[in-house]
Design an enzyme around this catalytic site. Structure first.
Site, PDB file in Angstrom:
ATOM      1  N   VAL A 166      15.558  -6.825  16.769  1.00 60.32           N
ATOM      2  CA  VAL A 166      17.021  -6.722  16.863  1.00 60.32           C
ATOM      3  C   VAL A 166      17.582  -5.901  15.703  1.00 60.32           C
TER       4      VAL A 166
ATOM      5  N   HIS B 249       6.000  31.156  28.046  1.00 64.35           N
ATOM      6  CA  HIS B 249       5.859  30.578  29.389  1.00 64.35           C
ATOM      7  C   HIS B 249       4.402  30.173  29.603  1.00 64.35           C
TER       8      HIS B 249
ATOM      9  N   GLY C  18      16.573  -4.443  23.081  1.00 61.68           N
ATOM     10  CA  GLY C  18      16.117  -3.266  23.848  1.00 61.68           C
ATOM     11  C   GLY C  18      16.479  -1.975  23.148  1.00 61.68           C
ATOM     12  N   GLY C  19      16.164  -1.897  21.839  1.00 60.44           N
ATOM     13  CA  GLY C  19      16.404  -0.665  21.075  1.00 60.44           C
ATOM     14  C   GLY C  19      15.104   0.095  20.895  1.00 60.44           C
TER      15      GLY C  19
ATOM     16  N   ALA D 226      12.331   7.895   9.007  1.00 58.68           N
ATOM     17  CA  ALA D 226      11.440   8.343   7.939  1.00 58.68           C
ATOM     18  C   ALA D 226      11.807   9.744   7.449  1.00 58.68           C
TER      19      ALA D 226
ATOM     20  N   ALA E 282       0.848  -1.203   0.000  1.00 60.27           N
ATOM     21  CA  ALA E 282       0.000   0.000   0.000  1.00 60.27           C
ATOM     22  C   ALA E 282       0.877   1.243   0.000  1.00 60.27           C
TER      23      ALA E 282
ATOM     24  N   ALA F 216       8.417  -4.242  -8.694  1.00 58.48           N
ATOM     25  CA  ALA F 216       9.368  -3.796  -9.718  1.00 58.48           C
ATOM     26  C   ALA F 216      10.605  -4.695  -9.703  1.00 58.48           C
TER      27      ALA F 216
ATOM     28  N   ASP G 283      15.743   3.874   3.813  1.00 60.37           N
ATOM     29  CA  ASP G 283      16.357   2.781   4.575  1.00 60.37           C
ATOM     30  C   ASP G 283      17.270   1.898   3.731  1.00 60.37           C
TER      31      ASP G 283
HETATM   32  P1  FAD Z   1       9.705   1.902   3.533  1.00 58.69           P
HETATM   33  O1  FAD Z   1       8.830   2.743   4.361  1.00 58.69           O
HETATM   34  O2  FAD Z   1      10.084   0.565   4.046  1.00 58.69           O
HETATM   35  O3  FAD Z   1       8.997   1.763   2.121  1.00 58.69           O
HETATM   36  C1  FAD Z   1       9.500   0.971   1.092  1.00 58.69           C
HETATM   37  C2  FAD Z   1       8.351   0.553   0.194  1.00 58.69           C
HETATM   38  O4  FAD Z   1       8.864  -0.080  -0.964  1.00 58.69           O
HETATM   39  C3  FAD Z   1       7.409  -0.451   0.859  1.00 58.69           C
HETATM   40  O5  FAD Z   1       6.077   0.015   0.797  1.00 58.69           O
HETATM   41  C4  FAD Z   1       7.595  -1.722   0.023  1.00 58.69           C
HETATM   42  O6  FAD Z   1       6.384  -2.463  -0.076  1.00 58.69           O
HETATM   43  C5  FAD Z   1       8.017  -1.150  -1.314  1.00 58.69           C
HETATM   44  N1  FAD Z   1       8.790  -2.064  -2.150  1.00 58.69           N
HETATM   45  C6  FAD Z   1       9.893  -2.767  -1.789  1.00 58.69           C
HETATM   46  N2  FAD Z   1      10.353  -3.484  -2.836  1.00 58.69           N
HETATM   47  C7  FAD Z   1       9.531  -3.200  -3.867  1.00 58.69           C
HETATM   48  C8  FAD Z   1       9.498  -3.645  -5.220  1.00 58.69           C
HETATM   49  N3  FAD Z   1      10.414  -4.471  -5.718  1.00 58.69           N
HETATM   50  N4  FAD Z   1       8.501  -3.169  -6.018  1.00 58.69           N
HETATM   51  C9  FAD Z   1       7.566  -2.319  -5.531  1.00 58.69           C
HETATM   52  N5  FAD Z   1       7.558  -1.879  -4.268  1.00 58.69           N
HETATM   53  C10 FAD Z   1       8.530  -2.312  -3.450  1.00 58.69           C
HETATM   54  N6  FAD Z   1      11.044   6.140  11.789  1.00 58.69           N
HETATM   55  C11 FAD Z   1      10.911   7.389  12.282  1.00 58.69           C
HETATM   56  O7  FAD Z   1      11.511   8.323  11.737  1.00 58.69           O
HETATM   57  N7  FAD Z   1      10.115   7.653  13.360  1.00 58.69           N
HETATM   58  C12 FAD Z   1       9.426   6.669  13.993  1.00 58.69           C
HETATM   59  O8  FAD Z   1       8.716   6.932  14.953  1.00 58.69           O
HETATM   60  C13 FAD Z   1       9.546   5.347  13.494  1.00 58.69           C
HETATM   61  N8  FAD Z   1       8.871   4.344  14.082  1.00 58.69           N
HETATM   62  C14 FAD Z   1       8.961   3.089  13.552  1.00 58.69           C
HETATM   63  C15 FAD Z   1       8.258   2.059  14.175  1.00 58.69           C
HETATM   64  C16 FAD Z   1       8.318   0.788  13.678  1.00 58.69           C
HETATM   65  C17 FAD Z   1       7.539  -0.309  14.343  1.00 58.69           C
HETATM   66  C18 FAD Z   1       9.111   0.520  12.526  1.00 58.69           C
HETATM   67  C19 FAD Z   1       9.163  -0.866  11.943  1.00 58.69           C
HETATM   68  C20 FAD Z   1       9.829   1.520  11.908  1.00 58.69           C
HETATM   69  C21 FAD Z   1       9.767   2.824  12.430  1.00 58.69           C
HETATM   70  N9  FAD Z   1      10.484   3.865  11.862  1.00 58.69           N
HETATM   71  C22 FAD Z   1      10.375   5.121  12.374  1.00 58.69           C
HETATM   72  C23 FAD Z   1      11.359   3.658  10.692  1.00 58.69           C
HETATM   73  C24 FAD Z   1      10.617   4.098   9.414  1.00 58.69           C
HETATM   74  O9  FAD Z   1       9.433   3.353   9.266  1.00 58.69           O
HETATM   75  C25 FAD Z   1      11.521   3.897   8.209  1.00 58.69           C
HETATM   76  O10 FAD Z   1      12.725   4.602   8.409  1.00 58.69           O
HETATM   77  C26 FAD Z   1      10.857   4.412   6.951  1.00 58.69           C
HETATM   78  O11 FAD Z   1       9.635   3.778   6.702  1.00 58.69           O
HETATM   79  C27 FAD Z   1      11.786   4.210   5.745  1.00 58.69           C
HETATM   80  O12 FAD Z   1      11.176   4.721   4.607  1.00 58.69           O
HETATM   81  P2  FAD Z   1      11.521   4.150   3.167  1.00 58.69           P
HETATM   82  O13 FAD Z   1      10.659   4.917   2.227  1.00 58.69           O
HETATM   83  O14 FAD Z   1      12.965   4.132   2.975  1.00 58.69           O
HETATM   84  O15 FAD Z   1      11.070   2.617   3.181  1.00 58.69           O
HETATM   85  P1  NAD Z   2      17.599  -1.082  17.110  1.00 57.58           P
HETATM   86  O1  NAD Z   2      18.863  -1.118  16.350  1.00 57.58           O
HETATM   87  O2  NAD Z   2      17.072   0.210  17.598  1.00 57.58           O
HETATM   88  O3  NAD Z   2      17.725  -2.010  18.397  1.00 57.58           O
HETATM   89  C1  NAD Z   2      18.096  -3.341  18.318  1.00 57.58           C
HETATM   90  C2  NAD Z   2      18.581  -3.756  19.697  1.00 57.58           C
HETATM   91  O4  NAD Z   2      18.682  -5.169  19.695  1.00 57.58           O
HETATM   92  C3  NAD Z   2      19.952  -3.208  20.065  1.00 57.58           C
HETATM   93  O5  NAD Z   2      19.883  -2.640  21.355  1.00 57.58           O
HETATM   94  C4  NAD Z   2      20.864  -4.449  20.027  1.00 57.58           C
HETATM   95  O6  NAD Z   2      21.915  -4.371  20.959  1.00 57.58           O
HETATM   96  C5  NAD Z   2      19.888  -5.537  20.365  1.00 57.58           C
HETATM   97  N1  NAD Z   2      20.240  -6.875  19.850  1.00 57.58           N
HETATM   98  C6  NAD Z   2      20.751  -7.189  18.635  1.00 57.58           C
HETATM   99  N2  NAD Z   2      20.875  -8.530  18.512  1.00 57.58           N
HETATM  100  C7  NAD Z   2      20.398  -9.064  19.673  1.00 57.58           C
HETATM  101  C8  NAD Z   2      20.244 -10.390  20.158  1.00 57.58           C
HETATM  102  N3  NAD Z   2      20.570 -11.445  19.393  1.00 57.58           N
HETATM  103  N4  NAD Z   2      19.719 -10.568  21.384  1.00 57.58           N
HETATM  104  C9  NAD Z   2      19.361  -9.500  22.157  1.00 57.58           C
HETATM  105  N5  NAD Z   2      19.496  -8.220  21.747  1.00 57.58           N
HETATM  106  C10 NAD Z   2      19.997  -8.009  20.518  1.00 57.58           C
HETATM  107  O7  NAD Z   2      16.538  -1.862  16.176  1.00 57.58           O
HETATM  108  P2  NAD Z   2      14.956  -1.906  16.196  1.00 57.58           P
HETATM  109  O8  NAD Z   2      14.417  -1.561  17.538  1.00 57.58           O
HETATM  110  O9  NAD Z   2      14.601  -3.213  15.589  1.00 57.58           O
HETATM  111  O10 NAD Z   2      14.574  -0.743  15.204  1.00 57.58           O
HETATM  112  C11 NAD Z   2      15.034  -0.789  13.842  1.00 57.58           C
HETATM  113  C12 NAD Z   2      15.167   0.593  13.282  1.00 57.58           C
HETATM  114  O11 NAD Z   2      13.876   1.155  13.078  1.00 57.58           O
HETATM  115  C13 NAD Z   2      15.875   1.580  14.211  1.00 57.58           C
HETATM  116  O12 NAD Z   2      17.267   1.520  14.076  1.00 57.58           O
HETATM  117  C14 NAD Z   2      15.339   2.881  13.750  1.00 57.58           C
HETATM  118  O13 NAD Z   2      16.118   3.324  12.671  1.00 57.58           O
HETATM  119  C15 NAD Z   2      13.937   2.543  13.255  1.00 57.58           C
HETATM  120  N6  NAD Z   2      12.922   2.958  14.266  1.00 57.58           N
HETATM  121  C16 NAD Z   2      12.841   4.251  14.631  1.00 57.58           C
HETATM  122  C17 NAD Z   2      11.907   4.647  15.570  1.00 57.58           C
HETATM  123  C18 NAD Z   2      11.831   6.077  15.962  1.00 57.58           C
HETATM  124  O14 NAD Z   2      12.397   6.908  15.262  1.00 57.58           O
HETATM  125  N7  NAD Z   2      11.149   6.410  17.047  1.00 57.58           N
HETATM  126  C19 NAD Z   2      11.073   3.725  16.158  1.00 57.58           C
HETATM  127  C20 NAD Z   2      11.185   2.406  15.772  1.00 57.58           C
HETATM  128  C21 NAD Z   2      12.108   2.035  14.817  1.00 57.58           C
END
Ligand code: FAD
Ligand code: NAD
Length: 464
Positions: free
Chosen positions: A270, A443, A183-184, A319, A38, A118, A311
């Site tokens: 992780v 404030h 714990g990330g 994002a 989507a 794609a 990413d």
């Molecule tokens: P994506 O959002 O992954 O989008 C890539 C798109 O490409 C997808 O829709 C996929 O379906 C599509 N695609 C892949 N291959 C193909 C293909 N061959 N053909 C057609 N389409 C394809 N980041 C923040 O900044 N703040 C946050 O609070 C935050 N919270 C997060 C919480 C969670 C649970 C997770 C998992 C991630 C979070 N992130 C957060 C990280 C954030 O979601 C990503 O950094 C961001 O979505 C990356 O954007 P992108 O456009 O690079 O890739």
């Molecule tokens: P992360 O890199 O934040 O955390 C992963 C954690 O897992 C680390 O602390 C690492 O030491 C630990 N780890 C790795 N291997 C392990 C193992 N085998 N056993 C136990 N611990 C282990 O990764 P995430 O939480 O999966 O998030 C992925 C990415 O998504 C982030 O790096 C971030 O870029 C993005 N994200 C961003 C937000 C935000 O901006 N608020 C929120 C969610 C995700």
């Protein structure tokens, strides 16, 4: 087989890809975006937005439970309950509105959207496969924005009770016991939310600290709150695999002993890795930087006319970084002179309390060879924080000792995520301590703690 041509083809409509396509359309470039799920990508559908919706619901529920027990502020609540299926329905509504909004914005910018997967045939040609057949797109410029996928542990593959954040955001009821591996960012954001929903949560983290990317001073209030929510932390511990009997996870603790943690669900968080498979990378000659596609300061890859953003181009996987790259690449393709010259990409962890980092921490600044001035202003001395029961936390500023140029700002505390804008703006605009200190801050706001941190670094804080 349908043939299309375009000036710009974007693969993936996550925040990086859809922003690139919208900006390209605005600039009058003939643009196609291909998406196989989507519109909105990980961020809108299973990431940033849905996780923040679930975190919000958990906060509200926990507040209600808190008031049902004791009410210092005069709010009285009787026996609150959580209906997670209803929460998920509400969250899905928000996601639907946003993905619909992305579709409308692409349409407004006259971007053509193709649904399908794609796959590169060569550096200028991509085939798009969907149920209805294959379409060929030939484009002068191609942007790879395929995003990232969760890292899977070989001994703990996803499926059944072993889930990623995607399934965690779709649970119909809180698991009685939840073990979070990692714990990330994701592990702590969602682990905290489920603890608030009433799950018994344990976190298994391989390093000796939670949120190891950030310094211990900054994460201390988060650690304290996790403990008060009853979250069990297993630090310097490793997940080993599923327990042979019953529902549980075998871990190896810091002392080498094994323990079985009871677990109705095991959430593995992780890290995420760039999505570099399934789109024909093997047909191209792309240089890699580890698991990510190597890019230069214009997001160009090693192949002419092929860009990578978001990413798939590596850390920081946020994002807003992908969106900024997308906007820049669209302008480059339109002939504008742009390069990546950002000073700061703020990052927020939406835990309780929230953590914000922008620019360099004191340690990073020293390691980069700067002589620094640093000061911290506690939220316990901020009126607004007191009035919203958010006194545990602080704002910390880091500046060059000679010029007072602000190098970094970090904060931890309730609702400090919104301060990231002020921190980012100050660093991007090249503000000095005097600029922050000399700006009139409204404030009562948490932002005054930012001003006070600058004043304190200059040696004359007013409210401490
Ligand atoms: P994506 O959002 O992954 O989008 C890539 C798109 O490409 C997808 O829709 C996929 O379906 C599509 N695609 C892949 N291959 C193909 C293909 N061959 N053909 C057609 N389409 C394809 N980041 C923040 O900044 N703040 C946050 O609070 C935050 N919270 C997060 C919480 C969670 C649970 C997770 C998992 C991630 C979070 N992130 C957060 C990280 C954030 O979601 C990503 O950094 C961001 O979505 C990356 O954007 P992108 O456009 O690079 O890739
Ligand atoms: P992360 O890199 O934040 O955390 C992963 C954690 O897992 C680390 O602390 C690492 O030491 C630990 N780890 C790795 N291997 C392990 C193992 N085998 N056993 C136990 N611990 C282990 O990764 P995430 O939480 O999966 O998030 C992925 C990415 O998504 C982030 O790096 C971030 O870029 C993005 N994200 C961003 C937000 C935000 O901006 N608020 C929120 C969610 C995700």
């Amino acid at each position: 087989m349908t043939d299309h041509t375009a000036k710009l083809l974007v693969i993936g409509a996550g925040p990086a890809g859809y922003v690139c396509a919208i900006r390209a359309g605005q600039l009058g470039l003939d643009t196609i975006v291909v998406e196989n799920k989507a519109l909105g990508g990980t961020c809108l559908i299973v990431g940033c937005i849905p996780s923040k919706a679930v975190i919000h619901a958990a906060d509200e529920f926990e507040k209600a439970r808190h008031w049902a027990e004791k009410s210092a502020i005069g709010v009285k609540v009787a026996k609150p309950e959580i209906d997670l299926a209803e929460t998920v329905k509400w969250k899905d509504g928000i996601v639907k509105r946003l993905t619909g909004g992305v579709g409308a914005l692409l349409k407004k910018s006259k971007v053509r959207v193709l649904n399908g997967t794609a796959r590169f045939r060569d550096g200028k040609t991509v085939e798009v496969g969907a149920d209805k057949g294959v379409e060929i797109v030939r484009a002068e410029n191609i942007v790879i924005a395929t995003g990232s996928v969760p890292v899977e542990l070989p001994f703990l593959p996803f499926g059944g009770d072993v889930i990623s954040s995607t399934e965690a955001l779709d649970l119909r009821e809180p698991p009685k016991s939840l073990v979070v591996v990692g714990g990330g960012y994701i592990g702590l954001e969602l682990g905290t939310a489920f603890a608030k929903f009433g799950s018994k949560v344990a976190v298994v983290e391989a390093t000796e600290r939670i949120l190891p990317l950030y310094d211990a001073e900054l994460t201390r209030p988060v650690l304290k709150r996790l403990k008060s929510l009853g979250v069990h932390l297993h630090l310097s511990a490793k997940a080993k695999g599923l327990a042979k009997k019953g529902k549980g996870l075998v871990i190896e603790k810091a002392d080498g002993e094994e323990e079985i943690l009871p677990a109705d669900k095991i959430l593995v968080t992780v890290g995420r890795r760039p999505a570099t498979e399934g789109w024909g990378r093997e047909e191209l000659a792309l240089d890699m930087a580890g698991r990510a596609i190597r890019i230069d300061d214009q997001c160009r890859t090693s192949m002419s006319g092929v860009f990578a953003i978001g990413d798939v181009a590596g850390e920081p996987m946020l994002a807003h970084r992908g969106m900024a790259q997308g906007e820049m690449v669209a302008e480059i393709v339109a002939g504008r002179r742009r390069r990546w010259d950002k000073r700061v990409i703020p990052a927020i962890v939406f835990t309780d309390p929230e953590v914000v980092v922008a620019g360099l921490s004191p340690e990073e600044a020293k390691a980069a060879g700067h002589e620094i001035k640093t000061a911290m202003f506690p939220l316990s001395a901020n009126g607004r924080a007191m009035s919203m029961e958010g006194e545990d936390g602080f704002v910390r500023i880091v500046a060059r000792a000679d010029t007072h140029l602000v190098l970094g700002v970090q904060a931890v505390g309730r609702s400090v995520s919104e301060l990231s804008t002020a921190f980012g703006l100050a660093i991007e605009m090249g503000a000095c301590l005097e600029d922050v200190a000399g700006t009139v801050h409204a404030h009562p706001t948490l932002g005054e703690a930012f001003q006070e941190s600058a004043l304190r670094a200059l040696g004359h804080a007013l409210h401490i």
